[in-house]
Design a protein around this motif. Sequence first.
Motif, PDB file in Angstrom:
ATOM      1  N   ALA A  44       6.953  -2.005   0.321  1.00 59.68           N
ATOM      2  CA  ALA A  44       6.892  -1.224  -0.921  1.00 59.68           C
ATOM      3  C   ALA A  44       7.772  -1.841  -2.001  1.00 59.68           C
ATOM      4  O   ALA A  44       7.392  -1.853  -3.177  1.00 59.68           O
ATOM      5  CB  ALA A  44       7.296   0.228  -0.666  1.00 59.68           C
ATOM      6  N   THR A  45       8.955  -2.379  -1.625  1.00 62.14           N
ATOM      7  CA  THR A  45       9.817  -3.002  -2.635  1.00 62.14           C
ATOM      8  C   THR A  45       9.105  -4.157  -3.308  1.00 62.14           C
ATOM      9  O   THR A  45       9.207  -4.328  -4.525  1.00 62.14           O
ATOM     10  CB  THR A  45      11.156  -3.506  -2.044  1.00 62.14           C
ATOM     11  OG1 THR A  45      10.925  -4.596  -1.149  1.00 62.14           O
ATOM     12  CG2 THR A  45      11.926  -2.401  -1.377  1.00 62.14           C
ATOM     13  N   GLN A  46       8.404  -4.943  -2.532  1.00 58.82           N
ATOM     14  CA  GLN A  46       7.706  -6.098  -3.076  1.00 58.82           C
ATOM     15  C   GLN A  46       6.517  -5.688  -3.939  1.00 58.82           C
ATOM     16  O   GLN A  46       6.334  -6.213  -5.042  1.00 58.82           O
ATOM     17  CB  GLN A  46       7.224  -7.013  -1.947  1.00 58.82           C
ATOM     18  CG  GLN A  46       8.336  -7.658  -1.174  1.00 58.82           C
ATOM     19  CD  GLN A  46       9.071  -8.689  -2.009  1.00 58.82           C
ATOM     20  OE1 GLN A  46       8.575  -9.784  -2.222  1.00 58.82           O
ATOM     21  NE2 GLN A  46      10.239  -8.330  -2.480  1.00 58.82           N
ATOM     22  N   LEU A  47       5.714  -4.758  -3.435  1.00 56.55           N
ATOM     23  CA  LEU A  47       4.519  -4.358  -4.183  1.00 56.55           C
ATOM     24  C   LEU A  47       4.872  -3.635  -5.482  1.00 56.55           C
ATOM     25  O   LEU A  47       4.264  -3.888  -6.526  1.00 56.55           O
ATOM     26  CB  LEU A  47       3.615  -3.490  -3.309  1.00 56.55           C
ATOM     27  CG  LEU A  47       2.958  -4.199  -2.131  1.00 56.55           C
ATOM     28  CD1 LEU A  47       2.115  -3.218  -1.330  1.00 56.55           C
ATOM     29  CD2 LEU A  47       2.125  -5.389  -2.584  1.00 56.55           C
ATOM     30  N   MET A  48       5.850  -2.731  -5.424  1.00 57.06           N
ATOM     31  CA  MET A  48       6.224  -2.010  -6.639  1.00 57.06           C
ATOM     32  C   MET A  48       6.962  -2.922  -7.614  1.00 57.06           C
ATOM     33  O   MET A  48       6.807  -2.793  -8.821  1.00 57.06           O
ATOM     34  CB  MET A  48       7.059  -0.779  -6.302  1.00 57.06           C
ATOM     35  CG  MET A  48       6.284   0.312  -5.565  1.00 57.06           C
ATOM     36  SD  MET A  48       4.862   0.972  -6.497  1.00 57.06           S
ATOM     37  CE  MET A  48       3.527  -0.098  -6.016  1.00 57.06           C
TER      38      MET A  48
ATOM     39  N   ALA B 141       9.037   0.471  11.956  1.00 56.28           N
ATOM     40  CA  ALA B 141       7.813   0.610  11.152  1.00 56.28           C
ATOM     41  C   ALA B 141       8.146   1.202   9.785  1.00 56.28           C
ATOM     42  O   ALA B 141       7.608   0.760   8.763  1.00 56.28           O
ATOM     43  CB  ALA B 141       6.788   1.475  11.879  1.00 56.28           C
ATOM     44  N   ARG B 142       9.049   2.191   9.752  1.00 57.13           N
ATOM     45  CA  ARG B 142       9.460   2.769   8.455  1.00 57.13           C
ATOM     46  C   ARG B 142      10.160   1.709   7.605  1.00 57.13           C
ATOM     47  O   ARG B 142       9.934   1.621   6.397  1.00 57.13           O
ATOM     48  CB  ARG B 142      10.358   3.981   8.670  1.00 57.13           C
ATOM     49  CG  ARG B 142       9.589   5.229   9.025  1.00 57.13           C
ATOM     50  CD  ARG B 142      10.442   6.476   8.977  1.00 57.13           C
ATOM     51  NE  ARG B 142      11.542   6.480   9.924  1.00 57.13           N
ATOM     52  CZ  ARG B 142      11.428   6.819  11.210  1.00 57.13           C
ATOM     53  NH1 ARG B 142      10.265   7.189  11.682  1.00 57.13           N
ATOM     54  NH2 ARG B 142      12.474   6.798  11.994  1.00 57.13           N
ATOM     55  N   TRP B 143      11.031   0.922   8.221  1.00 55.54           N
ATOM     56  CA  TRP B 143      11.694  -0.153   7.490  1.00 55.54           C
ATOM     57  C   TRP B 143      10.669  -1.141   6.943  1.00 55.54           C
ATOM     58  O   TRP B 143      10.744  -1.548   5.780  1.00 55.54           O
ATOM     59  CB  TRP B 143      12.690  -0.890   8.392  1.00 55.54           C
ATOM     60  CG  TRP B 143      14.048  -0.298   8.378  1.00 55.54           C
ATOM     61  CD1 TRP B 143      14.629   0.475   9.335  1.00 55.54           C
ATOM     62  CD2 TRP B 143      15.015  -0.421   7.322  1.00 55.54           C
ATOM     63  NE1 TRP B 143      15.889   0.838   8.946  1.00 55.54           N
ATOM     64  CE2 TRP B 143      16.156   0.304   7.714  1.00 55.54           C
ATOM     65  CE3 TRP B 143      15.022  -1.074   6.090  1.00 55.54           C
ATOM     66  CZ2 TRP B 143      17.297   0.391   6.930  1.00 55.54           C
ATOM     67  CZ3 TRP B 143      16.150  -0.992   5.310  1.00 55.54           C
ATOM     68  CH2 TRP B 143      17.273  -0.264   5.728  1.00 55.54           C
TER      69      TRP B 143
ATOM     70  N   PHE C  26       2.443   9.117  -1.693  1.00 56.60           N
ATOM     71  CA  PHE C  26       1.137   8.470  -1.846  1.00 56.60           C
ATOM     72  C   PHE C  26       1.161   7.063  -1.269  1.00 56.60           C
ATOM     73  O   PHE C  26       0.342   6.703  -0.434  1.00 56.60           O
ATOM     74  CB  PHE C  26       0.802   8.452  -3.341  1.00 56.60           C
ATOM     75  CG  PHE C  26      -0.533   7.889  -3.686  1.00 56.60           C
ATOM     76  CD1 PHE C  26      -1.694   8.591  -3.410  1.00 56.60           C
ATOM     77  CD2 PHE C  26      -0.631   6.673  -4.337  1.00 56.60           C
ATOM     78  CE1 PHE C  26      -2.932   8.089  -3.765  1.00 56.60           C
ATOM     79  CE2 PHE C  26      -1.870   6.162  -4.699  1.00 56.60           C
ATOM     80  CZ  PHE C  26      -3.025   6.871  -4.405  1.00 56.60           C
ATOM     81  N   LEU C  27       2.123   6.274  -1.694  1.00 59.96           N
ATOM     82  CA  LEU C  27       2.185   4.869  -1.297  1.00 59.96           C
ATOM     83  C   LEU C  27       2.576   4.697   0.160  1.00 59.96           C
ATOM     84  O   LEU C  27       1.917   3.981   0.913  1.00 59.96           O
ATOM     85  CB  LEU C  27       3.178   4.127  -2.200  1.00 59.96           C
ATOM     86  CG  LEU C  27       3.372   2.650  -1.917  1.00 59.96           C
ATOM     87  CD1 LEU C  27       2.096   1.885  -2.214  1.00 59.96           C
ATOM     88  CD2 LEU C  27       4.528   2.110  -2.746  1.00 59.96           C
TER      89      LEU C  27
ATOM     90  N   ARG D  13       6.498 -11.631   6.586  1.00 64.62           N
ATOM     91  CA  ARG D  13       7.739 -11.485   7.360  1.00 64.62           C
ATOM     92  C   ARG D  13       8.119 -10.009   7.458  1.00 64.62           C
ATOM     93  O   ARG D  13       8.505  -9.527   8.515  1.00 64.62           O
ATOM     94  CB  ARG D  13       8.883 -12.275   6.732  1.00 64.62           C
ATOM     95  CG  ARG D  13      10.172 -12.200   7.566  1.00 64.62           C
ATOM     96  CD  ARG D  13      11.283 -13.035   6.985  1.00 64.62           C
ATOM     97  NE  ARG D  13      11.925 -12.415   5.851  1.00 64.62           N
ATOM     98  CZ  ARG D  13      12.870 -11.474   5.952  1.00 64.62           C
ATOM     99  NH1 ARG D  13      13.264 -11.045   7.122  1.00 64.62           N
ATOM    100  NH2 ARG D  13      13.412 -10.988   4.855  1.00 64.62           N
ATOM    101  N   TYR D  14       7.989  -9.280   6.360  1.00 64.02           N
ATOM    102  CA  TYR D  14       8.301  -7.856   6.390  1.00 64.02           C
ATOM    103  C   TYR D  14       7.387  -7.093   7.364  1.00 64.02           C
ATOM    104  O   TYR D  14       7.819  -6.147   8.005  1.00 64.02           O
ATOM    105  CB  TYR D  14       8.181  -7.234   5.004  1.00 64.02           C
ATOM    106  CG  TYR D  14       9.299  -7.568   4.057  1.00 64.02           C
ATOM    107  CD1 TYR D  14      10.530  -8.038   4.510  1.00 64.02           C
ATOM    108  CD2 TYR D  14       9.126  -7.416   2.696  1.00 64.02           C
ATOM    109  CE1 TYR D  14      11.554  -8.330   3.622  1.00 64.02           C
ATOM    110  CE2 TYR D  14      10.148  -7.708   1.807  1.00 64.02           C
ATOM    111  CZ  TYR D  14      11.357  -8.166   2.280  1.00 64.02           C
ATOM    112  OH  TYR D  14      12.365  -8.455   1.395  1.00 64.02           O
TER     113      TYR D  14
END
Length: 150
Positions: free
Chosen positions: A106-110, A98-100, A78-79, A142-143
């Motif tokens: 995702a690490t930051q948002l979750m 792009a996958r990285w 989903f995310l 930056r990500y």
Amino acid sequence: MVHYYFGTKEKLFLAVMDAPFDPRQYVDSVLQGPRDRIAERLLRTALDLWDSPAGTAAVAVLRSSMAHDRSAALLREFLLKRALQPIAESMEPDPELARWRANLVATQLMGLASMRYLLAIEPLASASHERIIDMIAPNLQRYLTGDLCR
């Protein structure tokens, strides 16, 4: 049957996920505007959603994903596939990078969602959206657009 009951495979996926919203409907608005402010738009959108009635259901999905492998797999799909991967791909032509980028965002948002909404750690839990954006958006930027390997 899928098309009869749900219209598309994507809508079937959202129904199985019991998704409170479809993140694809927000991707275009996040992408509109200056490239160097995309992280602010993404973070503002996420915070606005999490603090809305749909956000309550989204936090429940996040909580469930911590305890159940199937829920975690659905949340990843989903995310990443519906929200973060399309954003990262619009910023990064190299599919592997792009996958990285999507995974790092995702690490930051979750992490933010977990600390603010599940564990309610202060002062993060009661901080204004602007304060959170000021502190977290530069790293997200930056990500998304910066040099990943220094």
